[in-house]
Design an enzyme around this catalytic site. Structure first.
Site, PDB file in Angstrom:
ATOM      1  N   ASP A 162       0.847  -1.197   0.000  1.00 18.79           N
ATOM      2  CA  ASP A 162       0.000   0.000   0.000  1.00 18.79           C
ATOM      3  C   ASP A 162       0.880   1.243   0.000  1.00 18.79           C
ATOM      4  O   ASP A 162       0.899   2.027   0.954  1.00 18.79           O
ATOM      5  CB  ASP A 162      -0.952  -0.003   1.195  1.00 18.79           C
ATOM      6  CG  ASP A 162      -2.145   0.927   0.984  1.00 18.79           C
ATOM      7  OD1 ASP A 162      -2.248   1.507  -0.120  1.00 18.79           O
ATOM      8  OD2 ASP A 162      -2.955   1.080   1.903  1.00 18.79           O
TER       9      ASP A 162
ATOM     10  N   HIS B 120      -7.927   8.184   6.041  1.00 16.35           N
ATOM     11  CA  HIS B 120      -6.812   7.221   6.053  1.00 16.35           C
ATOM     12  C   HIS B 120      -7.040   6.238   4.909  1.00 16.35           C
ATOM     13  O   HIS B 120      -7.952   5.414   4.951  1.00 16.35           O
ATOM     14  CB  HIS B 120      -6.766   6.476   7.395  1.00 16.35           C
ATOM     15  CG  HIS B 120      -5.722   5.400   7.451  1.00 16.35           C
ATOM     16  ND1 HIS B 120      -5.819   4.322   8.296  1.00 16.35           N
ATOM     17  CD2 HIS B 120      -4.564   5.236   6.770  1.00 16.35           C
ATOM     18  CE1 HIS B 120      -4.767   3.543   8.140  1.00 16.35           C
ATOM     19  NE2 HIS B 120      -3.985   4.073   7.215  1.00 16.35           N
TER      20      HIS B 120
ATOM     21  N   HIS C 209       2.780   7.301   5.070  1.00  8.52           N
ATOM     22  CA  HIS C 209       3.555   6.520   6.039  1.00  8.52           C
ATOM     23  C   HIS C 209       4.038   5.166   5.507  1.00  8.52           C
ATOM     24  O   HIS C 209       4.569   4.363   6.275  1.00  8.52           O
ATOM     25  CB  HIS C 209       2.783   6.359   7.362  1.00  8.52           C
ATOM     26  CG  HIS C 209       1.422   5.752   7.237  1.00  8.52           C
ATOM     27  ND1 HIS C 209       0.298   6.362   7.747  1.00  8.52           N
ATOM     28  CD2 HIS C 209       1.002   4.601   6.689  1.00  8.52           C
ATOM     29  CE1 HIS C 209      -0.761   5.599   7.523  1.00  8.52           C
ATOM     30  NE2 HIS C 209      -0.352   4.535   6.882  1.00  8.52           N
TER      31      HIS C 209
ATOM     32  N   SER D  37      -7.430  11.362  18.590  1.00  9.00           N
ATOM     33  CA  SER D  37      -6.332  11.543  17.645  1.00  9.00           C
ATOM     34  C   SER D  37      -5.612  12.829  18.011  1.00  9.00           C
ATOM     35  O   SER D  37      -6.158  13.674  18.736  1.00  9.00           O
ATOM     36  CB  SER D  37      -6.853  11.614  16.207  1.00  9.00           C
ATOM     37  OG  SER D  37      -7.462  10.398  15.821  1.00  9.00           O
TER      38      SER D  37
ATOM     39  N   HIS E 293       2.710   6.302  13.467  1.00  5.74           N
ATOM     40  CA  HIS E 293       1.645   6.720  12.539  1.00  5.74           C
ATOM     41  C   HIS E 293       0.260   6.473  13.115  1.00  5.74           C
ATOM     42  O   HIS E 293      -0.742   6.741  12.470  1.00  5.74           O
ATOM     43  CB  HIS E 293       1.795   6.024  11.187  1.00  5.74           C
ATOM     44  CG  HIS E 293       1.361   4.579  11.153  1.00  5.74           C
ATOM     45  ND1 HIS E 293       1.749   3.651  12.092  1.00  5.74           N
ATOM     46  CD2 HIS E 293       0.563   3.897  10.271  1.00  5.74           C
ATOM     47  CE1 HIS E 293       1.232   2.472  11.791  1.00  5.74           C
ATOM     48  NE2 HIS E 293       0.503   2.594  10.698  1.00  5.74           N
TER      49      HIS E 293
ATOM     50  N   ALA F 226      -1.926   4.328  16.777  1.00  2.99           N
ATOM     51  CA  ALA F 226      -1.812   3.624  18.055  1.00  2.99           C
ATOM     52  C   ALA F 226      -1.056   2.310  17.903  1.00  2.99           C
ATOM     53  O   ALA F 226      -0.358   1.878  18.824  1.00  2.99           O
ATOM     54  CB  ALA F 226      -3.215   3.366  18.612  1.00  2.99           C
ATOM     55  N   GLY F 227      -1.190   1.659  16.766  1.00  2.00           N
ATOM     56  CA  GLY F 227      -0.564   0.351  16.574  1.00  2.00           C
ATOM     57  C   GLY F 227      -1.452  -0.761  17.114  1.00  2.00           C
ATOM     58  O   GLY F 227      -2.110  -0.609  18.147  1.00  2.00           O
TER      59      GLY F 227
ATOM     60  N   LYS G 116     -16.321   3.222   7.579  1.00  3.11           N
ATOM     61  CA  LYS G 116     -15.435   2.267   6.923  1.00  3.11           C
ATOM     62  C   LYS G 116     -16.047   1.725   5.633  1.00  3.11           C
ATOM     63  O   LYS G 116     -15.447   1.815   4.586  1.00  3.11           O
ATOM     64  CB  LYS G 116     -15.081   1.129   7.891  1.00  3.11           C
ATOM     65  CG  LYS G 116     -14.266   1.625   9.101  1.00  3.11           C
ATOM     66  CD  LYS G 116     -13.738   0.493   9.943  1.00  3.11           C
ATOM     67  CE  LYS G 116     -12.559  -0.209   9.313  1.00  3.11           C
ATOM     68  NZ  LYS G 116     -11.341   0.639   9.254  1.00  3.11           N
TER      69      LYS G 116
END
Length: 366
Positions: A66, A160, A231, A265, A284, A286-287, A362
Protein backbone atom coordinates in the site's frame (compact mmCIF):
# COMPACT_ATOMS: atom_id res chain seq x y z
CA UNK A 1 24.05 -6.37 11.74
CA UNK A 2 22.85 -2.77 11.70
CA UNK A 3 21.90 -0.62 14.68
CA UNK A 4 18.39 -1.00 16.12
CA UNK A 5 16.89 1.94 18.03
CA UNK A 6 13.64 1.53 19.95
CA UNK A 7 11.64 4.67 20.71
CA UNK A 8 9.73 3.80 23.87
CA UNK A 9 9.91 4.50 27.59
CA UNK A 10 9.44 0.77 28.20
CA UNK A 11 10.58 -1.37 25.25
CA UNK A 12 9.46 -4.50 27.13
CA UNK A 13 5.91 -3.61 26.03
CA UNK A 14 6.76 -4.48 22.43
CA UNK A 15 5.53 -7.75 20.94
CA UNK A 16 8.53 -10.16 20.77
CA UNK A 17 7.48 -11.18 17.25
CA UNK A 18 7.71 -7.54 16.10
CA UNK A 19 11.18 -7.28 17.63
CA UNK A 20 12.22 -10.50 15.85
CA UNK A 21 10.99 -9.03 12.57
CA UNK A 22 13.04 -5.86 13.18
CA UNK A 23 16.08 -7.97 13.99
CA UNK A 24 15.73 -9.92 10.74
CA UNK A 25 15.68 -6.69 8.71
CA UNK A 26 18.69 -5.34 10.64
CA UNK A 27 20.64 -8.33 9.29
CA UNK A 28 20.03 -7.50 5.62
CA UNK A 29 23.20 -6.83 3.68
CA UNK A 30 23.41 -3.08 3.09
CA UNK A 31 21.08 -2.15 5.94
CA UNK A 32 22.65 0.50 8.18
CA UNK A 33 19.98 1.66 10.66
CA UNK A 34 16.63 0.38 11.94
CA UNK A 35 14.17 2.23 14.20
CA UNK A 36 11.14 0.83 16.02
CA UNK A 37 8.57 3.48 16.93
CA UNK A 38 6.13 3.42 19.87
CA UNK A 39 3.32 1.89 17.77
CA UNK A 40 5.56 -1.01 16.63
CA UNK A 41 3.68 -4.25 16.02
CA UNK A 42 4.16 -7.43 14.04
CA UNK A 43 3.12 -7.35 10.40
CA UNK A 44 2.99 -9.82 7.55
CA UNK A 45 6.67 -10.72 7.81
CA UNK A 46 7.73 -7.10 8.36
CA UNK A 47 7.28 -5.06 11.53
CA UNK A 48 4.89 -2.12 11.16
CA UNK A 49 5.72 1.15 12.89
CA UNK A 50 9.34 1.13 11.79
CA UNK A 51 11.91 2.98 9.67
CA UNK A 52 14.90 1.54 7.82
CA UNK A 53 17.89 3.35 6.29
CA UNK A 54 20.42 2.05 3.82
CA UNK A 55 23.15 4.02 2.03
CA UNK A 56 23.13 1.62 -0.92
CA UNK A 57 19.97 -0.49 -1.30
CA UNK A 58 16.20 -0.38 -1.74
CA UNK A 59 13.77 -3.08 -0.56
CA UNK A 60 10.29 -2.84 -2.16
CA UNK A 61 8.76 -5.16 0.43
CA UNK A 62 9.80 -2.81 3.26
CA UNK A 63 7.42 -0.24 1.76
CA UNK A 64 4.85 -2.95 1.11
CA UNK A 65 1.79 -3.20 -1.07
CA UNK A 66 0.00 0.00 0.00
CA UNK A 67 2.52 2.56 -1.24
CA UNK A 68 1.63 6.08 -0.18
CA UNK A 69 -0.89 5.01 2.43
CA UNK A 70 -1.28 7.86 4.86
CA UNK A 71 -3.44 10.40 6.66
CA UNK A 72 -5.03 13.63 5.52
CA UNK A 73 -6.59 16.09 7.96
CA UNK A 74 -9.17 18.61 6.75
CA UNK A 75 -10.90 21.53 8.42
CA UNK A 76 -14.45 22.11 7.18
CA UNK A 77 -16.59 25.22 7.16
CA UNK A 78 -19.32 23.49 9.20
CA UNK A 79 -19.69 24.99 12.68
CA UNK A 80 -19.63 22.28 15.32
CA UNK A 81 -22.96 23.49 16.74
CA UNK A 82 -24.65 22.60 13.43
CA UNK A 83 -23.33 19.03 13.28
CA UNK A 84 -26.21 16.60 13.77
CA UNK A 85 -24.88 13.08 14.07
CA UNK A 86 -28.06 11.28 13.04
CA UNK A 87 -28.65 13.52 10.04
CA UNK A 88 -25.06 13.16 8.88
CA UNK A 89 -25.19 9.39 9.25
CA UNK A 90 -28.32 9.21 7.08
CA UNK A 91 -26.70 11.20 4.26
CA UNK A 92 -23.56 9.09 3.85
CA UNK A 93 -24.52 6.77 1.01
CA UNK A 94 -22.91 5.81 -2.29
CA UNK A 95 -19.38 6.54 -1.07
CA UNK A 96 -17.96 3.04 -1.61
CA UNK A 97 -18.77 2.95 -5.32
CA UNK A 98 -16.72 4.51 -8.12
CA UNK A 99 -16.32 8.28 -8.03
CA UNK A 100 -18.50 10.05 -10.59
CA UNK A 101 -15.81 12.57 -11.47
CA UNK A 102 -13.31 12.53 -14.34
CA UNK A 103 -10.54 10.35 -12.94
CA UNK A 104 -8.21 10.72 -15.93
CA UNK A 105 -8.46 14.53 -15.78
CA UNK A 106 -7.83 14.51 -12.01
CA UNK A 107 -4.71 12.39 -12.52
CA UNK A 108 -3.37 14.71 -15.23
CA UNK A 109 -4.00 17.74 -13.01
CA UNK A 110 -2.03 15.99 -10.25
CA UNK A 111 0.86 15.38 -12.65
CA UNK A 112 0.16 11.65 -12.98
CA UNK A 113 -0.40 9.50 -16.08
CA UNK A 114 -4.09 9.24 -17.04
CA UNK A 115 -3.47 5.53 -17.66
CA UNK A 116 -3.54 5.05 -13.88
CA UNK A 117 -7.28 5.77 -13.81
CA UNK A 118 -9.19 3.13 -11.84
CA UNK A 119 -12.68 2.61 -10.37
CA UNK A 120 -10.91 2.51 -6.99
CA UNK A 121 -9.85 6.16 -7.24
CA UNK A 122 -11.70 8.10 -4.56
CA UNK A 123 -12.55 5.07 -2.42
CA UNK A 124 -11.42 4.21 1.10
CA UNK A 125 -10.74 0.49 0.79
CA UNK A 126 -10.67 -2.14 3.51
CA UNK A 127 -8.44 -3.15 6.38
CA UNK A 128 -7.66 -0.33 8.79
CA UNK A 129 -8.58 2.44 6.33
CA UNK A 130 -11.30 4.87 7.40
CA UNK A 131 -12.88 8.28 7.13
CA UNK A 132 -13.75 10.13 10.33
CA UNK A 133 -15.57 13.30 11.32
CA UNK A 134 -13.89 14.83 14.37
CA UNK A 135 -14.01 17.83 16.68
CA UNK A 136 -11.26 19.63 18.58
CA UNK A 137 -11.39 18.23 22.09
CA UNK A 138 -8.60 20.38 23.53
CA UNK A 139 -5.92 22.75 22.29
CA UNK A 140 -2.56 22.01 23.91
CA UNK A 141 -0.68 24.89 22.33
CA UNK A 142 -2.99 27.91 21.92
CA UNK A 143 -0.30 30.14 20.41
CA UNK A 144 0.72 27.66 17.71
CA UNK A 145 -2.89 26.71 16.97
CA UNK A 146 -3.76 30.37 16.38
CA UNK A 147 -0.62 30.98 14.32
CA UNK A 148 -1.63 28.16 12.00
CA UNK A 149 -5.00 29.82 11.46
CA UNK A 150 -6.95 26.81 12.69
CA UNK A 151 -10.55 26.94 13.93
CA UNK A 152 -11.58 25.26 17.16
CA UNK A 153 -15.34 25.47 16.56
CA UNK A 154 -15.42 23.60 13.23
CA UNK A 155 -16.03 19.99 12.24
CA UNK A 156 -12.82 18.29 11.09
CA UNK A 157 -12.27 15.29 8.81
CA UNK A 158 -9.55 12.66 8.80
CA UNK A 159 -8.94 10.37 5.82
CA UNK A 160 -6.81 7.22 6.05
CA UNK A 161 -6.33 5.45 2.74
CA UNK A 162 -3.66 4.61 0.19
CA UNK A 163 -2.94 3.46 -3.34
CA UNK A 164 -5.41 0.57 -3.31
CA UNK A 165 -4.68 -2.06 -5.98
CA UNK A 166 -2.03 0.08 -7.69
CA UNK A 167 0.43 -0.30 -4.83
CA UNK A 168 -0.09 -4.06 -4.80
CA UNK A 169 0.59 -4.23 -8.54
CA UNK A 170 3.82 -2.24 -8.14
CA UNK A 171 5.05 -4.54 -5.37
CA UNK A 172 4.26 -7.65 -7.40
CA UNK A 173 6.08 -6.25 -10.43
CA UNK A 174 9.23 -5.58 -8.41
CA UNK A 175 9.18 -8.32 -5.76
CA UNK A 176 12.53 -10.00 -5.18
CA UNK A 177 12.82 -13.82 -5.12
CA UNK A 178 14.80 -13.42 -1.88
CA UNK A 179 13.31 -10.43 -0.06
CA UNK A 180 16.40 -10.02 2.11
CA UNK A 181 18.38 -9.13 -1.01
CA UNK A 182 17.84 -5.48 -1.71
CA UNK A 183 18.08 -3.78 -5.08
CA UNK A 184 21.24 -1.66 -5.57
CA UNK A 185 19.99 1.92 -5.55
CA UNK A 186 22.12 2.92 -8.54
CA UNK A 187 20.70 0.15 -10.75
CA UNK A 188 18.13 0.52 -13.54
CA UNK A 189 15.95 -1.94 -11.63
CA UNK A 190 15.84 0.41 -8.64
CA UNK A 191 15.07 3.40 -10.84
CA UNK A 192 12.18 1.51 -12.44
CA UNK A 193 10.78 0.67 -8.99
CA UNK A 194 11.18 4.24 -7.76
CA UNK A 195 9.33 5.58 -10.79
CA UNK A 196 6.39 3.24 -10.18
CA UNK A 197 6.58 3.91 -6.42
CA UNK A 198 6.40 7.68 -6.89
CA UNK A 199 3.38 7.37 -9.18
CA UNK A 200 1.58 5.17 -6.64
CA UNK A 201 2.45 7.62 -3.88
CA UNK A 202 0.99 10.51 -5.88
CA UNK A 203 -2.09 8.41 -6.66
CA UNK A 204 -2.62 7.77 -2.93
CA UNK A 205 -2.44 11.49 -2.11
CA UNK A 206 -4.97 12.25 -4.85
CA UNK A 207 -7.16 9.41 -3.61
CA UNK A 208 -7.38 10.93 -0.12
CA UNK A 209 -8.21 14.32 -1.62
CA UNK A 210 -11.07 12.91 -3.69
CA UNK A 211 -12.41 10.94 -0.72
CA UNK A 212 -12.50 14.11 1.38
CA UNK A 213 -14.27 16.04 -1.38
CA UNK A 214 -16.84 13.24 -1.81
CA UNK A 215 -17.72 13.38 1.88
CA UNK A 216 -17.89 17.18 1.78
CA UNK A 217 -20.17 17.05 -1.25
CA UNK A 218 -22.47 14.54 0.41
CA UNK A 219 -23.16 17.09 3.16
CA UNK A 220 -22.83 20.30 1.15
CA UNK A 221 -19.64 21.35 2.92
CA UNK A 222 -16.44 23.10 1.93
CA UNK A 223 -13.11 22.10 3.42
CA UNK A 224 -9.40 22.74 3.28
CA UNK A 225 -6.59 20.27 3.64
CA UNK A 226 -4.43 21.11 6.66
CA UNK A 227 -1.96 18.27 6.08
CA UNK A 228 -1.43 15.08 4.10
CA UNK A 229 1.32 12.64 5.10
CA UNK A 230 2.39 9.28 3.73
CA UNK A 231 3.56 6.52 6.04
CA UNK A 232 4.52 3.78 3.54
CA UNK A 233 7.31 5.05 1.30
CA UNK A 234 10.98 5.09 0.39
CA UNK A 235 12.66 8.46 -0.08
CA UNK A 236 16.19 9.86 -0.46
CA UNK A 237 17.65 10.66 2.95
CA UNK A 238 21.16 11.72 3.98
CA UNK A 239 22.78 10.28 0.89
CA UNK A 240 20.90 6.99 1.17
CA UNK A 241 17.36 5.61 1.22
CA UNK A 242 14.84 5.85 4.04
CA UNK A 243 12.08 3.24 4.06
CA UNK A 244 9.05 3.92 6.24
CA UNK A 245 6.69 1.05 7.02
CA UNK A 246 3.80 2.46 9.03
CA UNK A 247 5.84 5.49 10.08
CA UNK A 248 4.86 9.15 9.76
CA UNK A 249 7.48 11.60 8.47
CA UNK A 250 9.02 14.06 10.92
CA UNK A 251 10.44 16.19 8.10
CA UNK A 252 7.26 17.19 6.22
CA UNK A 253 5.58 19.58 8.65
CA UNK A 254 2.47 18.92 10.72
CA UNK A 255 1.37 15.35 11.40
CA UNK A 256 -1.79 13.72 12.64
CA UNK A 257 -1.47 10.60 14.80
CA UNK A 258 -4.81 8.79 15.17
CA UNK A 259 -5.94 6.48 17.91
CA UNK A 260 -8.50 3.75 17.32
CA UNK A 261 -12.03 4.67 16.28
CA UNK A 262 -12.89 4.78 20.00
CA UNK A 263 -10.00 6.98 21.07
CA UNK A 264 -8.60 10.45 20.49
CA UNK A 265 -6.33 11.54 17.64
CA UNK A 266 -3.57 14.13 17.89
CA UNK A 267 -2.39 17.02 15.77
CA UNK A 268 1.32 17.47 16.41
CA UNK A 269 4.37 19.32 15.16
CA UNK A 270 7.61 17.37 14.78
CA UNK A 271 10.66 18.62 16.67
CA UNK A 272 13.38 18.53 14.05
CA UNK A 273 16.32 19.03 16.40
CA UNK A 274 17.50 15.61 17.52
CA UNK A 275 15.05 13.76 15.26
CA UNK A 276 17.85 11.92 13.50
CA UNK A 277 18.01 9.24 16.20
CA UNK A 278 14.49 8.22 15.11
CA UNK A 279 15.37 8.51 11.39
CA UNK A 280 13.13 11.59 11.19
CA UNK A 281 10.14 9.31 11.65
CA UNK A 282 7.18 9.15 14.04
CA UNK A 283 4.47 6.72 15.08
CA UNK A 284 1.64 6.72 12.54
CA UNK A 285 -1.09 5.70 14.97
CA UNK A 286 -1.81 3.62 18.06
CA UNK A 287 -0.56 0.35 16.57
CA UNK A 288 -2.31 -2.99 16.83
CA UNK A 289 -2.42 -4.86 20.12
CA UNK A 290 -4.17 -7.92 18.66
CA UNK A 291 -4.09 -9.37 15.16
CA UNK A 292 -7.29 -9.13 13.14
CA UNK A 293 -7.90 -12.85 13.62
CA UNK A 294 -7.44 -12.57 17.39
CA UNK A 295 -9.63 -9.47 17.62
CA UNK A 296 -12.49 -11.20 15.82
CA UNK A 297 -12.15 -14.35 17.91
CA UNK A 298 -12.03 -12.45 21.22
CA UNK A 299 -14.78 -9.93 20.56
CA UNK A 300 -17.36 -11.60 18.31
CA UNK A 301 -18.16 -14.10 21.06
CA UNK A 302 -18.75 -11.37 23.64
CA UNK A 303 -20.43 -8.59 21.68
CA UNK A 304 -23.07 -8.03 19.03
CA UNK A 305 -22.48 -5.95 15.91
CA UNK A 306 -24.74 -3.26 17.39
CA UNK A 307 -22.37 -2.97 20.37
CA UNK A 308 -19.55 -2.14 17.96
CA UNK A 309 -21.51 0.67 16.30
CA UNK A 310 -21.07 2.99 19.27
CA UNK A 311 -17.87 3.82 21.16
CA UNK A 312 -17.13 4.77 24.74
CA UNK A 313 -16.56 8.35 23.56
CA UNK A 314 -20.10 8.54 22.20
CA UNK A 315 -19.13 8.40 18.55
CA UNK A 316 -20.92 6.36 15.89
CA UNK A 317 -19.40 3.76 13.56
CA UNK A 318 -20.57 2.91 10.05
CA UNK A 319 -19.16 -0.46 9.04
CA UNK A 320 -21.43 -2.96 7.32
CA UNK A 321 -18.73 -5.62 7.06
CA UNK A 322 -19.61 -7.86 10.01
CA UNK A 323 -16.10 -9.27 10.33
CA UNK A 324 -14.23 -5.99 9.86
CA UNK A 325 -16.20 -4.20 12.57
CA UNK A 326 -14.75 -6.64 15.13
CA UNK A 327 -11.26 -6.79 13.58
CA UNK A 328 -10.93 -3.01 13.84
CA UNK A 329 -12.52 -2.59 17.27
CA UNK A 330 -10.89 -0.14 19.73
CA UNK A 331 -9.86 -3.03 21.99
CA UNK A 332 -7.63 -4.37 19.21
CA UNK A 333 -5.41 -1.27 19.42
CA UNK A 334 -2.85 0.08 21.87
CA UNK A 335 -3.40 3.13 24.05
CA UNK A 336 -2.73 6.15 21.84
CA UNK A 337 -2.00 8.24 24.95
CA UNK A 338 1.03 6.07 25.75
CA UNK A 339 2.26 6.34 22.16
CA UNK A 340 2.03 10.13 22.27
CA UNK A 341 3.76 10.27 25.67
CA UNK A 342 6.62 8.13 24.34
CA UNK A 343 7.09 10.49 21.38
CA UNK A 344 7.01 13.54 23.67
CA UNK A 345 9.49 12.03 26.11
CA UNK A 346 11.80 11.17 23.23
CA UNK A 347 11.74 14.85 22.22
CA UNK A 348 10.14 14.14 18.85
CA UNK A 349 6.83 16.05 18.88
CA UNK A 350 4.89 18.94 20.39
CA UNK A 351 1.16 18.27 20.60
CA UNK A 352 -0.93 21.13 19.23
CA UNK A 353 -4.44 19.72 19.68
CA UNK A 354 -6.39 16.61 20.60
CA UNK A 355 -9.34 15.55 18.41
CA UNK A 356 -12.40 13.52 19.41
CA UNK A 357 -14.13 11.16 16.95
CA UNK A 358 -17.74 11.97 16.06
CA UNK A 359 -18.46 9.44 13.32
CA UNK A 360 -16.16 6.80 11.83
CA UNK A 361 -16.93 5.46 8.36
CA UNK A 362 -15.44 2.27 6.92
CA UNK A 363 -17.86 0.67 4.49
CA UNK A 364 -21.55 0.77 3.57
CA UNK A 365 -23.32 -1.38 1.02
CA UNK A 366 -25.06 1.49 -0.74
Amino acid sequence: MSDITLIAADPSRFDPLALDQLDACARYGGMARVVGLPDLHAGNGIAVGAAFWSPTHIWPHLVGSDIGCGMALWETDLPLRKFRLGAVERKLHGLDGPWAGDGAAALVEAGLPPSLVSPALGTIGGGNHFFEFQRIEAVANEERFAALGLAQDRVWMMVHSGSRGLGQAVLQAHRQPDISQGIPANSSQAQAYLSDHDAALGWAILNRQIIAVRFCDSLGLEGRCVLDICHNSVTPHQGGWLHRKGAAPADKGLVTIPGSRGDFSYLAEPIVDGADHALHSLAHGAGRKWSRKDAHARLSRRFKVADMQRTSLGSHVICEDRRLIFEEAPDAYKDIGMVITDLEQAGLIRVIAKLRPLLSYKTRAA
